[in-house]
Design an enzyme around this catalytic site. Sequence first.
Site, PDB file in Angstrom:
ATOM      1  N   GLY B  43       0.852  -1.169  -0.164  1.00 39.44           N
ATOM      2  CA  GLY B  43       0.116   0.207  -0.202  1.00 39.44           C
ATOM      3  C   GLY B  43       0.986   1.309   0.017  1.00 39.44           C
ATOM      4  O   GLY B  43       2.087   1.205  -0.496  1.00 39.44           O
ATOM      5  N   ALA B  45       2.479   2.754   2.371  1.00 39.55           N
ATOM      6  CA  ALA B  45       3.729   2.566   3.074  1.00 39.55           C
ATOM      7  C   ALA B  45       4.807   1.831   2.493  1.00 39.55           C
ATOM      8  O   ALA B  45       5.636   1.865   2.228  1.00 39.55           O
ATOM      9  CB  ALA B  45       3.358   2.214   4.469  1.00 39.55           C
ATOM     10  N   GLY B  46       4.131   0.550   2.275  1.00 35.39           N
ATOM     11  CA  GLY B  46       4.747  -0.529   1.526  1.00 35.39           C
ATOM     12  C   GLY B  46       5.574  -0.268  -0.142  1.00 35.39           C
ATOM     13  O   GLY B  46       6.698  -0.367  -0.224  1.00 35.39           O
ATOM     14  N   HIS B 267     -15.309   5.778  12.361  1.00 35.38           N
ATOM     15  CA  HIS B 267     -15.679   6.803  11.282  1.00 35.38           C
ATOM     16  C   HIS B 267     -16.925   7.241  11.456  1.00 35.38           C
ATOM     17  O   HIS B 267     -18.070   6.368  11.145  1.00 35.38           O
ATOM     18  CB  HIS B 267     -14.894   6.445   9.709  1.00 35.38           C
ATOM     19  CG  HIS B 267     -14.708   7.545   9.035  1.00 35.38           C
ATOM     20  ND1 HIS B 267     -15.801   8.421   8.605  1.00 35.38           N
ATOM     21  CD2 HIS B 267     -13.554   8.185   8.551  1.00 35.38           C
ATOM     22  CE1 HIS B 267     -15.306   9.484   7.841  1.00 35.38           C
ATOM     23  NE2 HIS B 267     -13.855   9.157   7.869  1.00 35.38           N
ATOM     24  N   SER B 285     -16.487   9.909   2.346  1.00 33.23           N
ATOM     25  CA  SER B 285     -15.394  11.014   2.851  1.00 33.23           C
ATOM     26  C   SER B 285     -15.718  11.957   3.818  1.00 33.23           C
ATOM     27  O   SER B 285     -16.866  12.567   3.779  1.00 33.23           O
ATOM     28  CB  SER B 285     -14.669  11.690   1.756  1.00 33.23           C
ATOM     29  OG  SER B 285     -13.878  12.630   2.150  1.00 33.23           O
ATOM     30  N   ARG B 338     -13.300  13.044  14.405  1.00 31.02           N
ATOM     31  CA  ARG B 338     -14.086  11.775  14.202  1.00 31.02           C
ATOM     32  C   ARG B 338     -14.683  11.010  15.279  1.00 31.02           C
ATOM     33  O   ARG B 338     -15.830  10.655  15.534  1.00 31.02           O
ATOM     34  CB  ARG B 338     -13.330  10.985  13.218  1.00 31.02           C
ATOM     35  CG  ARG B 338     -12.884  11.349  11.972  1.00 31.02           C
ATOM     36  CD  ARG B 338     -11.859  10.543  11.241  1.00 31.02           C
ATOM     37  NE  ARG B 338     -11.777  10.994  10.102  1.00 31.02           N
ATOM     38  CZ  ARG B 338     -11.202  10.420   9.027  1.00 31.02           C
ATOM     39  NH1 ARG B 338     -10.398   9.460   9.370  1.00 31.02           N
ATOM     40  NH2 ARG B 338     -10.659  10.770   7.897  1.00 31.02           N
ATOM     41  N   HIS B 409     -13.353   1.849  10.995  1.00 36.85           N
ATOM     42  CA  HIS B 409     -12.480   2.387  10.042  1.00 36.85           C
ATOM     43  C   HIS B 409     -10.982   2.178  10.184  1.00 36.85           C
ATOM     44  O   HIS B 409     -10.441   1.362   9.130  1.00 36.85           O
ATOM     45  CB  HIS B 409     -12.861   3.970   9.769  1.00 36.85           C
ATOM     46  CG  HIS B 409     -12.059   4.374   8.604  1.00 36.85           C
ATOM     47  ND1 HIS B 409     -12.253   3.934   7.447  1.00 36.85           N
ATOM     48  CD2 HIS B 409     -11.329   5.537   8.808  1.00 36.85           C
ATOM     49  CE1 HIS B 409     -11.591   4.542   6.493  1.00 36.85           C
ATOM     50  NE2 HIS B 409     -10.936   5.611   7.224  1.00 36.85           N
ATOM     51  N   ARG B 443      -7.294   9.340  15.161  1.00 38.85           N
ATOM     52  CA  ARG B 443      -6.455   9.922  13.987  1.00 38.85           C
ATOM     53  C   ARG B 443      -7.308  11.004  13.291  1.00 38.85           C
ATOM     54  O   ARG B 443      -8.530  10.918  12.887  1.00 38.85           O
ATOM     55  CB  ARG B 443      -6.221   8.679  12.847  1.00 38.85           C
ATOM     56  CG  ARG B 443      -5.547   9.355  11.693  1.00 38.85           C
ATOM     57  CD  ARG B 443      -5.196   8.334  10.649  1.00 38.85           C
ATOM     58  NE  ARG B 443      -6.221   7.553  10.124  1.00 38.85           N
ATOM     59  CZ  ARG B 443      -7.128   7.970   9.145  1.00 38.85           C
ATOM     60  NH1 ARG B 443      -6.692   9.152   8.625  1.00 38.85           N
ATOM     61  NH2 ARG B 443      -8.057   7.360   8.864  1.00 38.85           N
TER      62      ARG B 443
END
Lengths: 253, 646
Positions: B43, B45-46, B267, B285, B338, B409, B443
């Site tokens: 993804g 990061a990877g 979320h 979103s 959130r 989420h 987050r």
Amino acid sequence: MADKILNKLYIKIWRQKNSKSQGAFETYELENVSQGSSFLEMLDILNDQLIREGNDPVAFDHDCREGICGMCSLYINGEAHGPDTEITTCQLHMRKFNEGETITIEPWRAGAFPVIKDLIVNRNAFEEIQQAGGYVSVGTGGVPDGNAIPIGQDDAEEAMDAAACIGCGACVATCKNSSAMLFVSAKVSQFAKLPQGKVEGKRRAKAMVSKMDELGFGGCTNTGACEIACPKAISISNIARLNREYLCAKLAD
Amino acid sequence: MSILDSKAPAGPLAEKWSKHKASIKVVSPANKRKLDVIVVGTGLAGASAAASLGELGYNVKAFCYQDSPRRAHSIAAQGGINAAKNYQNDNDSIYRLFYDTIKGGDYRARESNVYRLAEVSPLIIDQCVAQGVPFAREYGGSLSNRSFGGVLVSRTFYARGQTGQQLLLGAYSALNRQINAGTVEMHNRTEMLDLVVVDGKARGIIARDMITGEIQKHGAHAVCMCTGGYGNVFFLSTNAMGCSGSVAAQIYRRGAYMSNPAFVQIHPTCIPVHGSQQSKLTLMSESLRNDGRVWVPKKKEDAVKLQKGEISANNIKDEDRDFYLERRYPSYGNLVPRDVASRAAKERCDAGFGVNAEGKAVFLDFKYAIDRLGRDTIEKRYGNLFQMYEKITDVDPYSNPMQIYPAIHYTMGGTWVDYNLMTTIPGLYSLGEANFSDHGANRLGASALMQGLADGYFVLPYTIGDYLADEIMVPKIETTLPEFAEAEKSVTDRLSQLFNANGSEPVDYFHKKLGMIMWDHVGMSRNEAGLKTAVSEIRALRDEYYTNVRIPGELDNLNPELEKAVRVADSFDIAELMALDALARNESCGGHFREESATEEGEAKRNDEIGCYASAWEYKGAGQEPVMHKEELVFENVKLVQRSYK
């Protein structure tokens, strides 16, 4: 608002043990499917039934189930991603089907996408095309400030229109020639609209087209079926742009 | 001295990262090619890590379970990515982004890591622009921004509602370039099933070719986990079907500590659950809250009529609508973070004001924005989200308000890592959502993409050198070592144990049951009794699983049920940790709401006396109680205050 229930459906589905074995259609009866269920949830219900009966469930590709990963790849009643426009299979809902209907489900059919099992095909050819040139050759770090590369709003929007391709393969599956032109043209167009992509534009167009040909995708005859099947409404005008980019690149040789 | 050494550098906050970079070791180009690195997951990061490490000259092997890295669930992120560019001249700065993130996370993250995240955030935008990511632009050609929940400045960069997709495709293209150059060897449809530890160091993985069933051994000098979160422990979540936390469980059992597993983000803007056949929830979103107003009826009789389907939202007059976020939080209004928005929605629905048949939905209404800005503007801003909503619900959100409800989420908890992103196993790194480091207990929107790319492009490529510099004399890791054989046997034993259970219930039956336990007791609010119940129910269900699961098909063929079975088996271990961690944390913070710790107004009440720590759970063996270690969180630069968005 409670969803209506479909009391009975007939699911005619392609079963193929692996890439080497012969495949065939099987038909299963399925009961009690909510019209609010997604098509993939209907397959979950079918699989639950098959497992409980001691049968092998149907293998199909899926992951995000919200229309963006591009993993699902089903040909339903003769249409890529089924009977609705601008959606992937996971966004197709059972309210599009009727009581007692026979639903025919097949994997993508294209020489360059061999069947792995049941409804799962191998789309590695798309990977190879992207690896051949679907990038801007910039390393990590040492790049200018984002606003140092101004891009007009219209160009950014057009690049985004093309960049929205999810690489699902519906265009190939629906094309009578199994052409990958829409897929390739989307990436080439995205970069053609941006200054960052211009530097190696010629090399990119040639490399991606020659890889596409090498992998056995057919030629484009401007039939336009790809655009209709595309879940993200990628326009065939991208194909015209790819042709222009490719021609210019060849002329420059 | 705790056994957890965060390696957070001393000195002023703004100088920590540059000083650290100046003091850690660097591997010479000639030696990089002697070193092998495994990256699991591709993804944000990877893919960014694998591409960057490949560019640097390391030999990289990357693995993903999908047929292509482009399908990683980062692709589904919609709204945007934060960066402290201050292009808007609205007084944004690195410090403000740092402060918002620390505060948004309810002061449960490590200061040094969060500051670094804010510090490298502008570089990410530059990098992505250079790759050709088509961010939204102003007419003059400069980059556009929008605002997101929990923040008073406009710092979010976006590409329509498909920002995650475009950023991932950017990282994917960088990865493709390296695959083409031969520096990255890509293994698609290959799933990691165990970690190999040799002499205390991570030295490789055991993986399964998902098409042939072949069990493979791969050795490397270092291993990087970029495997995302564990939200699917709840069965219904916004996560892709494969986001299981399976790899987190594998490395936890091999000695990597698991940190803050109780911290899960709910979320607020998901399409509500309907009926009983659902497998998946879809997120809308958070950017929608910029223009959408959240409300429920003021009068209970209106809510009851809505629930029965006797009236629709448009039948309720403005003065009979309760814009409860604007009422309760006048300064942030619909843009509260959130956790706050989620709890407020639950509060209204629990009080009987829910607006769908199940009573578990609130309205997100664009009528006011359409009246003010015109339909065209709204269509341009959120068109694809509106289309998605209509396809799923069969309701046109331009003429009727959307219905939304909170759903599982993102997981803020994850593998414990030090400042270098290394886990408690030397040579094992954890990046992005898979680690615990940057978001604390909650987050903020548009921060997940930021962390994934920060870790992959601009943190790990530096910090991994510090470890690998001492490995240059270590020859290629041979997979003939006994540790590989042991790990392989443990994998094959595990697969056949599950396969031979020959029970009567499919995997999903157990997964759904587990999800219900988690939602009921480890969901939006938690209490001691519920959590104790959860622990014992999870353990009982796990025992039943190993004796009564039915897995059809073959071991040596493509077998999605077998893949799922392994992931769900691992989910039990993570679920147990989540409940234990929530039980141990007797305070409310961020996404973790303990009913025993609430203010009179029903807001989460943090307790810094007892809660200022990151937990780190150590595995003690099957059937043994895990042990919790604590990293005390020290705040030198921010003052801990009760979070208020009023």
